[in-house]
Scaffold this active site. Structure first.
Site, PDB file in Angstrom:
ATOM      1  N   GLU A 206     -23.747  21.300  20.634  1.00 18.38           N
ATOM      2  CA  GLU A 206     -24.617  22.084  19.740  1.00 18.38           C
ATOM      3  C   GLU A 206     -24.236  21.868  18.279  1.00 18.38           C
ATOM      4  O   GLU A 206     -25.106  21.779  17.409  1.00 18.38           O
ATOM      5  CB  GLU A 206     -24.554  23.576  20.095  1.00 18.38           C
ATOM      6  CG  GLU A 206     -25.035  23.933  21.502  1.00 18.38           C
ATOM      7  CD  GLU A 206     -26.456  23.464  21.810  1.00 18.38           C
ATOM      8  OE1 GLU A 206     -27.236  23.231  20.868  1.00 18.38           O
ATOM      9  OE2 GLU A 206     -26.784  23.312  23.000  1.00 18.38           O
ATOM     10  N   HIS A 209     -25.808  18.891  16.892  1.00 16.24           N
ATOM     11  CA  HIS A 209     -27.166  19.152  16.366  1.00 16.24           C
ATOM     12  C   HIS A 209     -27.074  19.722  14.949  1.00 16.24           C
ATOM     13  O   HIS A 209     -27.791  19.300  14.044  1.00 16.24           O
ATOM     14  CB  HIS A 209     -27.900  20.164  17.252  1.00 16.24           C
ATOM     15  CG  HIS A 209     -28.366  19.630  18.575  1.00 16.24           C
ATOM     16  ND1 HIS A 209     -29.060  18.440  18.704  1.00 16.24           N
ATOM     17  CD2 HIS A 209     -28.260  20.146  19.834  1.00 16.24           C
ATOM     18  CE1 HIS A 209     -29.357  18.258  19.994  1.00 16.24           C
ATOM     19  NE2 HIS A 209     -28.878  19.256  20.693  1.00 16.24           N
TER      20      HIS A 209
HETATM   21 ZN   LIG Z   1     -28.931  19.607  22.697  1.00 19.53          ZN
END
Ligand SMILES: [Zn+2]
Length: 294
Positions: A206, A209
Site C-alpha cells: 500500500e 501506491h
Molecule cells: Zn494494490
C-alpha cells in the site's frame, strides 16, 4: 460479486475525484487502491521526466535518503483483545516497512500514534460502515501534510479486502489531505491472523501506491502502458498465492514479476521493487510530496 462491491465502496471512499473506468478486476483482489484520472496523469508525467533525464544525465539529482514522517492510527472493535494492534505490534510493523524500503534508502520516521475503540468504525467486513463517520474519524486523526504518511489499522476491517491506499496526484487539494493515506487490516501485520499474508507486507504494497506505484498488472493486458514502469514485465493477470513461476504474457519478454511488492502474491513471495520502481518513487517524492506540509 459482494466482495467486488465492497472493494469498490472502499475505493470510492478514498478517491478524491471519480474513479477512472479501468478493466474489471479478475479474481479476488486483496487491495482496493484504484487509479484516478488525476493520478494516472500525474504518474505518466513522472515517466516523461524520467525518460527525458535518461538522455540528459546531468539533470539527475544525486540519490539522497528519503525520510518520511509517519503516523500510525489504530481503531479497534470493543470485542478485540487489548493486545491487538498494541505498541509492540506497531513497532514490528514499522520495522518490516523500514526493512523492505531500506535497500532503496527510504525510511519511515514515527511521529505519533493514535488509538481508538469504536465498533462502528471497525465493524468487520460485513458490518457495513457509513462514509460520514469514517471521514470524520480520518479528519480528526490525519496529521501532517501531503508529505506525511498516515496509516490506519483496523482490528475488524470494514471491507473484505486487506488494504487500500491513495495514489499521489498533482494539485491534490489541501482540504482533502485527510483522505490521503493507507487503510490496512490488522490481520496482515507481522504475526496477524491472515495466514500467508501476515508478514506486514500489505503495508509495504500500500505504501508503494502512496509513493506512486501502480499494480504490476495494471490494465490486465499483454500490451499497452501497464504500470508505466519500464523494467516490470507486461502482466495480464494478478498473481494469487506464491506460485513457483508464472507467465501470463508468454509472447512478451519476461515472466510475471511474482516477487514484486506491487503484485497480488502472498507475503512469502514478496521480495523486491525494481530499479525503475525505485526511480519512480524517488521522482514522485521530490515532484509531488516533498515539502508539501499542511
Ligand atoms: Zn494494490
Amino acid at each position: 460479486m459482494q466482495v467486488k462491491r465492497i472493494a469498490a465502496a472502499a475505493a470510492a471512499l478514498l478517491t478524491p475525484t471519480s474513479a477512472v473506468g479501468l478493466p474489471k478486476k479478475q479474481g479476488r483482489g486483496w487491495c482496493a487502491t484504484e487509479a484516478t484520472e488525476g493520478s494516472l496523469r500525474s504518474i505518466a508525467a513522472l515517466r516523461e521526466t524520467e525518460l527525458a533525464s535518461r538522455s540528459d544525465p546531468s539533470s539527475l539529482r544525486p540519490r539522497q535518503a528519503i525520510v518520511i514522517p509517519t503516523y500510525l492510527h489504530v481503531v479497534v472493535n470493543s470485542s478485540a483483545s487489548a493486545s491487538v494492534l498494541g505498541e509492540e505490534a506497531l513497532r514490528v510493523q514499522l520495522d518490516a516497512m523500514n526493512e523492505r524500503f531500506g535497500p532503496h534508502d527510504i525510511r519511515f520516521a514515527l511521529e505519533g500514534t493514535t488509538r481508538r475503540v469504536d465498533d462502528a468504525l471497525a465493524p468487520g467486513p460485513y458490518g457495513g460502515v457509513e462514509a460520514e463517520p469514517m471521514y470524520a474519524y480520518w479528519r480528526e486523526t490525519h496529521a501532517g501534510g501531503y508529505d506525511t504518511l498516515n496509516l490506519w489499522f483496523y482490528s475488524n476491517f470494514p471491507w473484505d479486502i486487506f488494504g487500500a491506499c491513495t495514489l499521489p496526484e498533482q494539485n491534490y487539494p489541501e482540504s482533502r489531505y485527510y483522505r490521503d493515506g493507507c487503510h490496512i487490516a490488522s490481520g496482515t501485520i507481522p504475526g496477524g491472523e491472515i495466514a500467508d499474508y501476515n508478514l506486514g507486507l500489505t503495508a509495504v504494497h500500500e505504501i508503494g501506491h502512496w509513493l506512486g506505484l501502480l499494480h504490476t498488472f495494471e490494465g490486465y493486458s499483454c500490451s499497452g502502458p501497464g504500470d508505466l514502469v519500464d523494467d516490470t514485465p507486461q502482466q495480464a493477470e494478478a498473481t494469487s498465492g506464491c506460485p513457483r513461476s508464472k507467465d501470463s504474457c508468454p509472447g512478451v519478454s519476461g515472466a510475471d514479476p511474482i516477487s514484486n511488492y506491487m503484485d497480488y502474491s502472498s507475503d512469502p513471495c514478496f521480495e523486491e521493487f525494481t530499479p525503475g520502481q525505485e526511480r519512480r518513487m524517488r521522482n514522485m517524492w521530490t515532484t509531488l510530496r516533498e515539502g508539501r506540509t499542511a
